[in-house]
Write a protein that holds these residues in place. Structure first.
Motif, PDB file in Angstrom:
ATOM      1  N   GLU A 170     -21.329  30.058   6.711  1.00 50.45           N
ATOM      2  CA  GLU A 170     -21.088  29.524   8.057  1.00 50.45           C
ATOM      3  C   GLU A 170     -22.386  29.009   8.655  1.00 50.45           C
ATOM      4  O   GLU A 170     -22.429  27.916   9.266  1.00 50.45           O
ATOM      5  N   GLU A 171     -23.457  29.823   8.448  1.00 46.75           N
ATOM      6  CA  GLU A 171     -24.744  29.388   8.992  1.00 46.75           C
ATOM      7  C   GLU A 171     -25.210  28.104   8.307  1.00 46.75           C
ATOM      8  O   GLU A 171     -25.726  27.187   8.964  1.00 46.75           O
ATOM      9  N   LYS A 172     -25.036  28.050   6.980  1.00 50.23           N
ATOM     10  CA  LYS A 172     -25.433  26.836   6.265  1.00 50.23           C
ATOM     11  C   LYS A 172     -24.593  25.646   6.691  1.00 50.23           C
ATOM     12  O   LYS A 172     -25.097  24.503   6.803  1.00 50.23           O
ATOM     13  N   ARG A 173     -23.288  25.891   6.949  1.00 48.48           N
ATOM     14  CA  ARG A 173     -22.426  24.805   7.393  1.00 48.48           C
ATOM     15  C   ARG A 173     -22.872  24.303   8.779  1.00 48.48           C
ATOM     16  O   ARG A 173     -22.936  23.090   9.033  1.00 48.48           O
ATOM     17  N   GLU A 174     -23.184  25.271   9.676  1.00 49.21           N
ATOM     18  CA  GLU A 174     -23.660  24.871  11.004  1.00 49.21           C
ATOM     19  C   GLU A 174     -24.989  24.121  10.912  1.00 49.21           C
ATOM     20  O   GLU A 174     -25.217  23.125  11.602  1.00 49.21           O
ATOM     21  N   GLU A 175     -25.874  24.640  10.003  1.00 42.29           N
ATOM     22  CA  GLU A 175     -27.160  23.970   9.828  1.00 42.29           C
ATOM     23  C   GLU A 175     -26.961  22.555   9.273  1.00 42.29           C
ATOM     24  O   GLU A 175     -27.640  21.601   9.688  1.00 42.29           O
ATOM     25  N   ALA A 176     -26.001  22.441   8.314  1.00 36.57           N
ATOM     26  CA  ALA A 176     -25.715  21.114   7.763  1.00 36.57           C
ATOM     27  C   ALA A 176     -25.159  20.178   8.834  1.00 36.57           C
ATOM     28  O   ALA A 176     -25.501  18.974   8.888  1.00 36.57           O
ATOM     29  N   ASP A 177     -24.298  20.752   9.729  1.00 38.69           N
ATOM     30  CA  ASP A 177     -23.771  19.931  10.824  1.00 38.69           C
ATOM     31  C   ASP A 177     -24.891  19.461  11.744  1.00 38.69           C
ATOM     32  O   ASP A 177     -24.932  18.287  12.164  1.00 38.69           O
ATOM     33  N   ARG A 178     -25.799  20.388  12.061  1.00 38.59           N
ATOM     34  CA  ARG A 178     -26.921  20.014  12.930  1.00 38.59           C
ATOM     35  C   ARG A 178     -27.781  18.954  12.248  1.00 38.59           C
ATOM     36  O   ARG A 178     -28.235  17.984  12.869  1.00 38.59           O
ATOM     37  N   LEU A 179     -28.010  19.159  10.920  1.00 37.28           N
ATOM     38  CA  LEU A 179     -28.832  18.190  10.195  1.00 37.28           C
ATOM     39  C   LEU A 179     -28.132  16.826  10.127  1.00 37.28           C
ATOM     40  O   LEU A 179     -28.782  15.772  10.299  1.00 37.28           O
ATOM     41  N   ASN A 180     -26.795  16.848   9.942  1.00 32.35           N
ATOM     42  CA  ASN A 180     -26.050  15.592   9.922  1.00 32.35           C
ATOM     43  C   ASN A 180     -26.123  14.877  11.286  1.00 32.35           C
ATOM     44  O   ASN A 180     -26.288  13.650  11.363  1.00 32.35           O
ATOM     45  N   LYS A 181     -25.981  15.687  12.356  1.00 31.73           N
ATOM     46  CA  LYS A 181     -26.084  15.102  13.688  1.00 31.73           C
ATOM     47  C   LYS A 181     -27.470  14.526  13.923  1.00 31.73           C
ATOM     48  O   LYS A 181     -27.649  13.426  14.494  1.00 31.73           O
TER      49      LYS A 181
END
Length: 226
Positions: A170-181
């Protein structure tokens, strides 16, 4: 141990019933016949003596009759004597057989004692094995309990691992979302900067205008963040 003794005793009694009992009255009959023989012999001697004294025909008849009876008695005596001899032989054989059976009984008794000692030793060994098995069963039960606890601990650890992995994902997914944004934002800024540069080069190609350039610079500095 008493069963084989009873068996041997029963066999000996059966043998006596079969071989000794039918001849039990023979010795008594022999004694009676010997007594009768002696009496007849005495009577015969008396009759012969009287017949010699009197010399009558009647005495001769009585003598012949008594001689016949004496011969019968002698024949019976010989027959009984042979029977007694046969019985004596049989008795000797039975005594030898009895000694043989007694020796066998003694040997079997010794074997029974040896087997009893062996049985006692085996019982002691069996008791030791039973004690060892009981101890091993207790150890096995303790190992089963420990194994159950370890399985429960392993299941709990696996559950915690799954939860931790889920949180990490979940943390990696959130981090990936932040990185994508962030990457999207950077791409938008880059596109906007390219457009501004293109527009600026176009303006400069048409002619330099300080006011427009200043206003363009101000518009660039105050651009909103997407």
């Amino acid at each position: 141990m008493g069963s084989w003794k009873n068996h041997v005793r029963g066999q000996l009694q059966h043998r006596d019933q079969r071989e000794k009992v039918p001849y039990a009255g023979v010795f008594t009959s022999l004694s009676q016949l010997e007594e009768r023989f002696e009496i007849r012999k005495q009577i015969l001697e008396d009759v012969q003596t009287k017949s010699l004294e009197r010399g009558g025909v009647e005495a001769g008849k009585n003598t012949s009759l008594l001689q016949l009876q004496l011969r019968e008695s002698e024949h019976l005596a010989e027959k009984l004597s042979q029977t007694v001899s046969d019985l004596t032989t049989v008795l000797y054989l039975k005594e030898a057989e009895l000694q043989y059976w007694q020796s066998r009984v003694s040997r079997h008794h010794q074997e029974a004692l040896t087997l009893a000692k062996g049985s006692k030793t085996l019982k002691a060994t069996l008791s030791e094995y039973e004690f060892t098995i009981e101890c091993q069963c207790k150890e096995l039960a303790a190992l089963h309990v420990e194994q159950k606890e370890l399985k429960e601990a392993a299941a709990q650890a696996w559950k915690e691992k799954e939860e931790l992995l889920q949180r990490w994902m979940e943390e990696k997914r959130e981090e990936a979302d932040r990185l994508n944004k962030y990457n999207d934002t950077q791409e938008r800024w880059q596109r906007l900067a390219k457009q501004l540069k293109k527009h600026l080069h176009k303006e400069m190609a048409q002619g330099y205008d300080p006011i427009e350039t200043s206003s363009l610079s101000g518009a660039t500095k105050t651009s909103p963040v997407f």
